[in-house]
Design a protein around this motif. Sequence first.
Motif, PDB file in Angstrom:
ATOM      1  N   ILE A  41       0.856  -1.180   0.000  1.00  0.00           N
ATOM      2  CA  ILE A  41       0.000   0.000   0.000  1.00  0.00           C
ATOM      3  C   ILE A  41       0.894   1.232   0.000  1.00  0.00           C
ATOM      4  CG2 ILE A  41      -1.814   1.253   1.207  1.00  0.00           C
ATOM      5  CD1 ILE A  41      -2.662  -1.519   0.154  1.00  0.00           C
ATOM      6  N   VAL A  42       0.700   2.105  -0.988  1.00  0.00           N
ATOM      7  CA  VAL A  42       1.440   3.367  -1.064  1.00  0.00           C
ATOM      8  C   VAL A  42       0.426   4.498  -0.991  1.00  0.00           C
ATOM      9  CG1 VAL A  42       3.028   4.789  -2.402  1.00  0.00           C
ATOM     10  CG2 VAL A  42       3.193   2.282  -2.519  1.00  0.00           C
ATOM     11  N   VAL A  43       0.559   5.346  -0.005  1.00  0.00           N
ATOM     12  CA  VAL A  43      -0.351   6.472   0.172  1.00  0.00           C
ATOM     13  C   VAL A  43       0.424   7.761  -0.098  1.00  0.00           C
ATOM     14  CG1 VAL A  43      -1.923   7.674   1.726  1.00  0.00           C
ATOM     15  CG2 VAL A  43      -1.628   5.194   1.933  1.00  0.00           C
ATOM     16  N   ILE A  44      -0.106   8.580  -0.989  1.00  0.00           N
ATOM     17  CA  ILE A  44       0.487   9.885  -1.291  1.00  0.00           C
ATOM     18  C   ILE A  44      -0.341  10.949  -0.588  1.00  0.00           C
ATOM     19  CG2 ILE A  44       1.274  11.441  -3.102  1.00  0.00           C
ATOM     20  CD1 ILE A  44       2.515   8.621  -3.189  1.00  0.00           C
ATOM     21  N   THR A  45       0.282  11.723   0.272  1.00  0.00           N
ATOM     22  CA  THR A  45      -0.452  12.703   1.052  1.00  0.00           C
ATOM     23  C   THR A  45       0.378  13.976   1.203  1.00  0.00           C
ATOM     24  OG1 THR A  45      -1.704  13.006   3.115  1.00  0.00           O
ATOM     25  CG2 THR A  45       0.416  11.859   3.279  1.00  0.00           C
ATOM     26  N   LYS A  46      -0.110  14.907   1.976  1.00  0.00           N
ATOM     27  CA  LYS A  46       0.652  16.123   2.252  1.00  0.00           C
ATOM     28  C   LYS A  46       1.721  15.834   3.300  1.00  0.00           C
ATOM     29  CE  LYS A  46      -2.980  19.489   1.200  1.00  0.00           C
ATOM     30  NZ  LYS A  46      -3.775  20.623   1.725  1.00  0.00           N
ATOM     31  N   LYS A  47       2.793  16.625   3.259  1.00  0.00           N
ATOM     32  CA  LYS A  47       3.928  16.411   4.157  1.00  0.00           C
ATOM     33  C   LYS A  47       3.492  16.396   5.616  1.00  0.00           C
ATOM     34  CE  LYS A  47       8.539  18.208   5.216  1.00  0.00           C
ATOM     35  NZ  LYS A  47       9.556  19.257   4.883  1.00  0.00           N
ATOM     36  N   GLU A  48       2.587  17.305   5.975  1.00  0.00           N
ATOM     37  CA  GLU A  48       2.190  17.416   7.376  1.00  0.00           C
ATOM     38  C   GLU A  48       1.351  16.241   7.864  1.00  0.00           C
ATOM     39  OE1 GLU A  48      -0.490  20.427   5.078  1.00  0.00           O
ATOM     40  OE2 GLU A  48       1.561  19.629   4.962  1.00  0.00           O
ATOM     41  N   ASN A  49       0.893  15.387   6.940  1.00  0.00           N
ATOM     42  CA  ASN A  49       0.063  14.241   7.333  1.00  0.00           C
ATOM     43  C   ASN A  49       0.822  12.921   7.348  1.00  0.00           C
ATOM     44  OD1 ASN A  49      -2.215  15.928   7.455  1.00  0.00           O
ATOM     45  ND2 ASN A  49      -2.638  15.639   5.279  1.00  0.00           N
ATOM     46  N   VAL A  50       2.080  12.925   6.920  1.00  0.00           N
ATOM     47  CA  VAL A  50       2.815  11.675   6.746  1.00  0.00           C
ATOM     48  C   VAL A  50       2.960  10.913   8.058  1.00  0.00           C
ATOM     49  CG1 VAL A  50       5.065  10.672   6.173  1.00  0.00           C
ATOM     50  CG2 VAL A  50       4.049  12.373   4.663  1.00  0.00           C
ATOM     51  N   SER A  51       3.462  11.549   9.094  1.00  0.00           N
ATOM     52  CA  SER A  51       3.711  10.852  10.359  1.00  0.00           C
ATOM     53  C   SER A  51       2.428  10.299  10.957  1.00  0.00           C
ATOM     54  CB  SER A  51       4.387  11.795  11.357  1.00  0.00           C
ATOM     55  OG  SER A  51       5.663  12.168  10.897  1.00  0.00           O
ATOM     56  N   PHE A  52       1.385  11.121  10.940  1.00  0.00           N
ATOM     57  CA  PHE A  52       0.089  10.681  11.465  1.00  0.00           C
ATOM     58  C   PHE A  52      -0.412   9.447  10.729  1.00  0.00           C
ATOM     59  CE2 PHE A  52      -4.358  10.991   9.962  1.00  0.00           C
ATOM     60  CZ  PHE A  52      -4.993  10.456  11.080  1.00  0.00           C
ATOM     61  N   LEU A  53      -0.343   9.481   9.390  1.00  0.00           N
ATOM     62  CA  LEU A  53      -0.908   8.396   8.602  1.00  0.00           C
ATOM     63  C   LEU A  53      -0.060   7.126   8.709  1.00  0.00           C
ATOM     64  CD1 LEU A  53      -3.442   8.116   6.991  1.00  0.00           C
ATOM     65  CD2 LEU A  53      -2.216   8.852   4.947  1.00  0.00           C
ATOM     66  N   GLU A  54       1.253   7.279   8.787  1.00  0.00           N
ATOM     67  CA  GLU A  54       2.121   6.115   8.986  1.00  0.00           C
ATOM     68  C   GLU A  54       1.752   5.386  10.274  1.00  0.00           C
ATOM     69  OE1 GLU A  54       6.401   7.170   6.862  1.00  0.00           O
ATOM     70  OE2 GLU A  54       6.014   7.866   8.903  1.00  0.00           O
ATOM     71  N   GLU A  55       1.603   6.139  11.344  1.00  0.00           N
ATOM     72  CA  GLU A  55       1.264   5.530  12.628  1.00  0.00           C
ATOM     73  C   GLU A  55      -0.137   4.930  12.600  1.00  0.00           C
ATOM     74  OE1 GLU A  55       0.896   6.762  17.379  1.00  0.00           O
ATOM     75  OE2 GLU A  55       1.641   8.210  15.900  1.00  0.00           O
ATOM     76  N   TYR A  56      -1.077   5.677  12.039  1.00  0.00           N
ATOM     77  CA  TYR A  56      -2.473   5.235  11.987  1.00  0.00           C
ATOM     78  C   TYR A  56      -2.600   3.908  11.240  1.00  0.00           C
ATOM     79  CZ  TYR A  56      -7.513   5.435  11.047  1.00  0.00           C
ATOM     80  OH  TYR A  56      -8.863   5.149  10.962  1.00  0.00           O
ATOM     81  N   LEU A  57      -1.996   3.808  10.058  1.00  0.00           N
ATOM     82  CA  LEU A  57      -2.137   2.608   9.236  1.00  0.00           C
ATOM     83  C   LEU A  57      -1.321   1.447   9.785  1.00  0.00           C
ATOM     84  CD1 LEU A  57      -2.104   4.148   5.646  1.00  0.00           C
ATOM     85  CD2 LEU A  57      -4.074   3.270   6.914  1.00  0.00           C
ATOM     86  N   SER A  58      -0.138   1.718  10.294  1.00  0.00           N
ATOM     87  CA  SER A  58       0.710   0.636  10.800  1.00  0.00           C
ATOM     88  C   SER A  58       0.071  -0.055  11.998  1.00  0.00           C
ATOM     89  CB  SER A  58       2.090   1.170  11.170  1.00  0.00           C
ATOM     90  OG  SER A  58       2.009   2.096  12.235  1.00  0.00           O
ATOM     91  N   GLU A  59      -0.747   0.667  12.755  1.00  0.00           N
ATOM     92  CA  GLU A  59      -1.437   0.076  13.899  1.00  0.00           C
ATOM     93  C   GLU A  59      -2.602  -0.804  13.476  1.00  0.00           C
ATOM     94  OE1 GLU A  59      -2.627   3.370  16.258  1.00  0.00           O
ATOM     95  OE2 GLU A  59      -0.657   3.647  17.187  1.00  0.00           O
ATOM     96  N   ARG A  60      -3.086  -0.641  12.251  1.00  0.00           N
ATOM     97  CA  ARG A  60      -4.289  -1.334  11.816  1.00  0.00           C
ATOM     98  C   ARG A  60      -4.030  -2.427  10.787  1.00  0.00           C
ATOM     99  NH1 ARG A  60      -5.351   3.346  13.807  1.00  0.00           N
ATOM    100  NH2 ARG A  60      -7.398   3.909  14.639  1.00  0.00           N
ATOM    101  N   LEU A  61      -3.155  -2.184   9.838  1.00  0.00           N
ATOM    102  CA  LEU A  61      -2.972  -3.136   8.743  1.00  0.00           C
ATOM    103  C   LEU A  61      -2.197  -4.371   9.202  1.00  0.00           C
ATOM    104  CD1 LEU A  61      -4.005  -0.732   7.129  1.00  0.00           C
ATOM    105  CD2 LEU A  61      -2.269  -1.240   5.401  1.00  0.00           C
ATOM    106  N   PRO A  62      -2.427  -5.516   8.535  1.00  0.00           N
ATOM    107  CA  PRO A  62      -1.645  -6.721   8.847  1.00  0.00           C
ATOM    108  C   PRO A  62      -0.150  -6.448   8.734  1.00  0.00           C
ATOM    109  CG  PRO A  62      -3.488  -7.242   7.385  1.00  0.00           C
ATOM    110  CD  PRO A  62      -3.440  -5.749   7.486  1.00  0.00           C
ATOM    111  N   LYS A  63       0.617  -7.072   9.603  1.00  0.00           N
ATOM    112  CA  LYS A  63       2.052  -6.772   9.690  1.00  0.00           C
ATOM    113  C   LYS A  63       2.836  -7.231   8.461  1.00  0.00           C
ATOM    114  CE  LYS A  63       1.360  -4.958  13.658  1.00  0.00           C
ATOM    115  NZ  LYS A  63       1.269  -3.475  13.738  1.00  0.00           N
ATOM    116  N   ASN A  64       2.271  -8.141   7.674  1.00  0.00           N
ATOM    117  CA  ASN A  64       2.983  -8.615   6.487  1.00  0.00           C
ATOM    118  C   ASN A  64       2.795  -7.704   5.274  1.00  0.00           C
ATOM    119  OD1 ASN A  64       0.199  -9.452   6.398  1.00  0.00           O
ATOM    120  ND2 ASN A  64       0.713 -10.780   4.669  1.00  0.00           N
ATOM    121  N   ILE A  65       1.997  -6.650   5.418  1.00  0.00           N
ATOM    122  CA  ILE A  65       1.736  -5.733   4.311  1.00  0.00           C
ATOM    123  C   ILE A  65       2.739  -4.579   4.345  1.00  0.00           C
ATOM    124  CG2 ILE A  65       0.048  -4.166   3.277  1.00  0.00           C
ATOM    125  CD1 ILE A  65      -0.614  -7.167   3.054  1.00  0.00           C
TER     126      ILE A  65
END
Length: 286
Positions: A41-65
């Motif tokens: 999964i590759v998400v393109i977002t604004k610079k100010e949202n990168v850290s938030f979205l990395e943490e948000y998705l990593s907590e939810r998505l399966p670890k093998n993704i």
Amino acid sequence: MAAGSGSRYGKLKQFDDLGPKGEFLMEFAIYDALQNDFEQIVVITKKENVSFLEEYLSERLPKNIKINVLAQELTDLPDGVNYKGDRQKPWGTAHAVWTARNVIDGPFVVLNADDYYGQAVYKKAADFIKSNNEAYALLGYTLKDTLSEHGSVSRGVCKVEGDNLVSVNERLKLVQKGDKIVDEDTGLEFTGDEQASMNFWVCRPSIFEKIDAELKVFLQDENKIASSELYLPFMIQEMLQANEAEVKCIPSGAEWFGVTYASDREKAVENLQAKTNEGLYKTPLW
């Protein structure tokens, strides 16, 4: 792609809690993709949202993704090109795709974070990738099924011959008027049965080289630099005209809905709840 500003929606719709348990709309897209053998999964977002979205998705998505969250930045440009102006909005969807050039090395799907595309379309895209080593593809939607009750919309209206995409032209102010769909920007009329691009593409890594070249041309035009954007469908159109790619148009056979306007939110929430109630999605999703 999740770098838009949501100017018509009134806030960042990519991060609006539309799902039954507050999920973002993009989470349903990610869920559907993972059910059909997509592994990155590759998400393109604004610079100010990168850290938030990395943490948000990593907590939810399966670890093998594998997850990449990348910033679409005005300063990320082809070698030898510089920009020092005061433009605020991104360079467009083609540039958003180009942002992923260093983390993608195989065929991939492009889609909008603020659209719901339906589960069936991900299987069609996966099957196409598995069966075809060369061609690009657009997963199309019937134009009349992609409008908003709350205002005009921009859509890529397609010309198709057989299963081949011949052209896709951006129409910027489409509205329903009686039994016709009218582009208020040009006055052109459509029946509504045309295939429309909702930016669900199967692309190949060759697109990155094409966008790189077109960005260099785009950024030499002072008028375009001021406010224009470089759209992904324009790239595909250029490749078609130059015989640089074969592009198929595959009717999605799926339901689409989106959140262009704030008034679209209620329907989106209802739709996601209904699909969850039908058992199409777990609750919570992850």
